[in-house]
Design an enzyme around this catalytic site. Sequence first.
Site, PDB file in Angstrom:
ATOM      1  CB  SER A 149     -28.421   3.562 -48.674  1.00 44.98           C
ATOM      2  OG  SER A 149     -27.991   2.410 -47.992  1.00 44.98           O
ATOM      3  CE1 TYR A 162     -23.346   2.841 -50.303  1.00 38.50           C
ATOM      4  CE2 TYR A 162     -24.440   2.219 -48.259  1.00 38.50           C
ATOM      5  CZ  TYR A 162     -24.456   2.360 -49.631  1.00 38.50           C
ATOM      6  OH  TYR A 162     -25.598   2.034 -50.334  1.00 38.50           O
TER       7      TYR A 162
END
Length: 259
Positions: A149, A162
């Site tokens: 990510s 996250y």
Amino acid sequence: MAFKKMSFDLSGKVAVVIGGTRGIGRGIALTLADHGAAVVPVSRNFHNVKKVVAEIEAIGARSMATTLDVTDEKDLERLKDDVLRDFGQVDILVNSQGVEHRGYIREYTYEDWRKVLSVNIDSVFSATKIFGNVMIDAQNGGKIINVCSMASFLGLTEAPAYTASKGAVLQFTKAAALEFAPYNIQVNGIAPGWFKTELTQPVWDNKELYDQIRKKIPLGDWGDVEELGACAVYLASQASNYVTGVTIPVDGGFLYNGA
């Protein structure tokens, strides 16, 4: 030195795509199938699984419909057994699973934290171990692709678990690459930028926010999942045989734009 023509053809290969029924994972699964691989897309939702299996089979590739709880290592073992029973091999593993729980650190509960990490990094470890051992035993090499990510590189507000988990996936990719290299198994990552998927639809529908993000992308617009899938095909093919331990941002230049 004579350079041989590298092939992106995945015919005869079997890919397992965890988290392969929505968004980025679905895009990767379909693109691998379009390049000849048999693809098994798995997630919790059987309705979504059946839909993507039908799309894969419509391309002309083999597939199999089964669900998976990525947080259960026994279920990952069951998946391995099912795939080997029906296909006889696993050549490509894509770890595209991921969840997010937004909130500030000061308000986060331990349960919130563990829920995100159990999916986003714990299951990546378990799947890599289980399917990596399959590839080692087969003595025919293999490819493992972890979906990272922008949060693997950047800090995100209201996304502590996250951000931590995706940073861990990037570092785990490096460690796994070193361990599996002697077995001719390449382990790499893909770090998506802003893509048009179901998960980003609310942002996409907000024209002001969409344009605000778009202006920060040097190549001028959000990406299509087929463009992300193309990177996965490269990393799954023999063309990437001398590439391991890297994470490739596929983001239109967003990550390195200092503006």
